[in-house]
Each structure stands twice: as C-alpha cells, then as structure tokens.
Design an enzyme around this catalytic site. Sequence first.
Site, PDB file in Angstrom:
ATOM      1  N   ASP A   1       0.880  -1.170   0.000  1.00 40.21           N
ATOM      2  CA  ASP A   1       0.000   0.000   0.000  1.00 40.21           C
ATOM      3  C   ASP A   1       0.916   1.218   0.000  1.00 40.21           C
ATOM      4  O   ASP A   1       2.146   1.089   0.114  1.00 40.21           O
ATOM      5  CB  ASP A   1      -0.882  -0.025   1.272  1.00 40.21           C
ATOM      6  CG  ASP A   1      -1.770   1.201   1.385  1.00 40.21           C
ATOM      7  OD1 ASP A   1      -2.372   1.585   0.365  1.00 40.21           O
ATOM      8  OD2 ASP A   1      -1.848   1.802   2.473  1.00 40.21           O
ATOM      9  N   SER A   2       0.321   2.409  -0.064  1.00 43.52           N
ATOM     10  CA  SER A   2       1.132   3.615   0.065  1.00 43.52           C
ATOM     11  C   SER A   2       1.596   3.799   1.515  1.00 43.52           C
ATOM     12  O   SER A   2       2.567   4.503   1.760  1.00 43.52           O
ATOM     13  CB  SER A   2       0.328   4.834  -0.382  1.00 43.52           C
ATOM     14  OG  SER A   2      -0.816   4.975   0.437  1.00 43.52           O
TER      15      SER A   2
ATOM     16  N   CYS B   1      -4.191  -1.779  -1.879  1.00 43.29           N
ATOM     17  CA  CYS B   1      -4.360  -0.371  -2.237  1.00 43.29           C
ATOM     18  C   CYS B   1      -5.369  -0.287  -3.378  1.00 43.29           C
ATOM     19  O   CYS B   1      -5.135  -0.845  -4.455  1.00 43.29           O
ATOM     20  CB  CYS B   1      -3.004   0.184  -2.666  1.00 43.29           C
ATOM     21  SG  CYS B   1      -3.082   1.814  -3.420  1.00 43.29           S
TER      22      CYS B   1
ATOM     23  N   GLU C   1      -2.527   8.856   8.381  1.00 40.62           N
ATOM     24  CA  GLU C   1      -1.072   8.666   8.485  1.00 40.62           C
ATOM     25  C   GLU C   1      -0.488   9.510   9.621  1.00 40.62           C
ATOM     26  O   GLU C   1       0.528   9.156  10.206  1.00 40.62           O
ATOM     27  CB  GLU C   1      -0.380   9.009   7.156  1.00 40.62           C
ATOM     28  CG  GLU C   1      -0.665   8.024   6.018  1.00 40.62           C
ATOM     29  CD  GLU C   1       0.083   6.699   6.137  1.00 40.62           C
ATOM     30  OE1 GLU C   1       1.107   6.642   6.832  1.00 40.62           O
ATOM     31  OE2 GLU C   1      -0.378   5.702   5.523  1.00 40.62           O
TER      32      GLU C   1
ATOM     33  N   CYS D   1     -10.938   2.779  -0.024  1.00 41.75           N
ATOM     34  CA  CYS D   1      -9.507   3.027   0.219  1.00 41.75           C
ATOM     35  C   CYS D   1      -9.169   2.224   1.466  1.00 41.75           C
ATOM     36  O   CYS D   1      -9.910   2.277   2.449  1.00 41.75           O
ATOM     37  CB  CYS D   1      -9.247   4.511   0.450  1.00 41.75           C
ATOM     38  SG  CYS D   1      -7.583   4.874   1.061  1.00 41.75           S
TER      39      CYS D   1
ATOM     40  N   HIS E   1      -7.108   2.686   3.703  1.00 45.15           N
ATOM     41  CA  HIS E   1      -6.894   3.475   4.916  1.00 45.15           C
ATOM     42  C   HIS E   1      -8.207   3.669   5.704  1.00 45.15           C
ATOM     43  O   HIS E   1      -8.183   3.832   6.919  1.00 45.15           O
ATOM     44  CB  HIS E   1      -6.352   4.866   4.562  1.00 45.15           C
ATOM     45  CG  HIS E   1      -4.887   4.916   4.287  1.00 45.15           C
ATOM     46  ND1 HIS E   1      -4.324   4.449   3.124  1.00 45.15           N
ATOM     47  CD2 HIS E   1      -3.849   5.385   5.035  1.00 45.15           C
ATOM     48  CE1 HIS E   1      -3.015   4.640   3.156  1.00 45.15           C
ATOM     49  NE2 HIS E   1      -2.699   5.213   4.314  1.00 45.15           N
TER      50      HIS E   1
END
Length: 292
Positions: free
Chosen positions: A21-22, A84, A161, A193, A195
């Site tokens: 993932d990012s 992701c 994040e 997403c 996240h």
Amino acid sequence: MSNWLAPGGVTANPSRIGIFDSGVGGLTVLRELYRQLSNESILYFGDTARLPYGSRSPEEILQFVREILTWMASQGVKMVMMACNTSSALALEQVQAEFPFPILGLIWPGARAAAQQGQRIGLIATSATVKSDAYRQAILEVHPDRQVWQVGCPEFVTLIEQNRIHDPYTYQVAKQYLAPLKAAQIDTLIYGCTHYPHLAPVLQTLLPSRVSFVDPAVHMVAAAAQELDALGLRSNVPAWPTEFYVSGAPSQFAQVAVQWLGHLPTVRQVRLPAATSLPTVNLSSGQLDTSS
Ligand code: DGL
C-alpha cells in the site's frame, strides 16, 4: 520450500504473500489475512515516501506499482495482493501479465460484494480511484440496476497517516464528505480506500444504522484463499512473523501500526530498484520502442 539470499543479502522466502500500500492502509488488509489465512507468511511494503497515491497520475501509479512488484519478485513471493484501491483501479490489469505470480486487486471483490448486498451504493475513495470510475463500472457489470454515488475524500489518508483518527477536525471533515451520501439515502457504503477502515469508529456514527459497510479486503482475502487452494499454494505450516518495509521513515509507520497490530513492529527502510523495463509501443510510429 527453502529460503535463499536475494540481491542485497535479504533473506528471501518464496512461500510468502506480498502485500503493499502507500502506507498504513494495507494494515486493514493484513488484519484480514491474519483472520482468514493465518498460516501464511507476509511481506508488507508501504510506499510512505511517496504517499498519498490518491493525488498521483495514472502514469505515476503504474510506475510505482512496477517498482514495488519488481522488488517483491526479488524477494521470491508466491502471490501479491494489492492492498491499495488506487493501485488496483489504475494498474492491476497492466501488471498482471508482467510478473510470474498471481496479483490480486480490491475492486472486483469489493464491487461484487456491494452489488449483492445493496441497491443504493455509496463509495468513499481517493480522488484517483473515483476519477477512474472503476468501482461504478464493476458494480454495474454485476448488477446494472444498482445506483452508485462516489465521493473523493482527499484529506483522509493524510489524517490517518498522522494518527489523527480521533481528532475533532477529522470528525468535521468526515461529516462533510458523507453529507451527499446521507442525502442520497444510501443503504451500503464501500470503504474504497484501505486506509478508511481505520476511521470506522468515526464513519459509523455519522450514517444511519441501516447502512451496511463493505470492506473489500474481506472479499479480496477470501478470493486469495480460493486461488491459493486452486494453485496448491496454501501454506499448511505456521506463519513466519510478518516483515515490514517502507520507503520513508520506519519510526512513523511503526507508531501508527502499533495501535493496529497491538505490538511495535520492526520496520525497515528499503530503496526500490528500478522497475523491470518493458518494451513500449511508440504511439506515433506504432513501432516497439526498446530503447528505455
Ligand atoms: N490506501 C490506498 C488506497 O486504498 C492509497 C491511499 C493514498 O495513498 O492516497 O487507495
């Protein structure tokens, strides 16, 4: 299967599943892997130096994904799961034929589950995923009579994040993003997403209780289990501890991850190799260009 030394002296384990993932979004997929495929050993990569992916162009995403997969290939993974949605929406189809292991994405499993579960479907996702229209198209392919409302939520990834999940500002931002979906009287919401399930405690208080939530990770991991069985690749020995790698600062990733994992993970920084260069078609001449 035995292990060997990959380039750079890292111990490679070809029986592992790679997930990327990012950033910390992939941890919501990792949770599902632990739940549904507890014997599998995992190699995790977070491209934290280059997040958020959601504001990147399709060309950048494809380039990043190729670099990550090239590195994972050097580690000897048996399967890769794109943890992701942005990468799944923008790069999955192109890269699936370029690497010698199965690569799974989130869009189809998530869209299929949502189309089966609801009639009025809301999607919250990164701007890039919304712009790709991948979820809406997939949902309508499963059930052409479904209605879909899509909202890009560009601020969420940075807030997560930065570990600001319980910040009053995050609540205000979430309220604004969800307002059009509430007005549309959706009955189903997709976490588009990886996240966003980190925000579940906030999001679930903002929508009526009749709205059901779809986490595509649950369905992607179920699909992965089927594929591992079909290919005879399912592990029947206990898993090794998950190895975490990031492209940015390991400590920042570890600090957010600790709440999700329940322990402070060892996180290492890795510099990705250049992606395997592929012949590209020169659009003006129609000729293969192998110079790059
Ligand atoms: N977690 C990723 C996704 O599912 C990427 C988010 C981002 O970096 O913008 O789309």
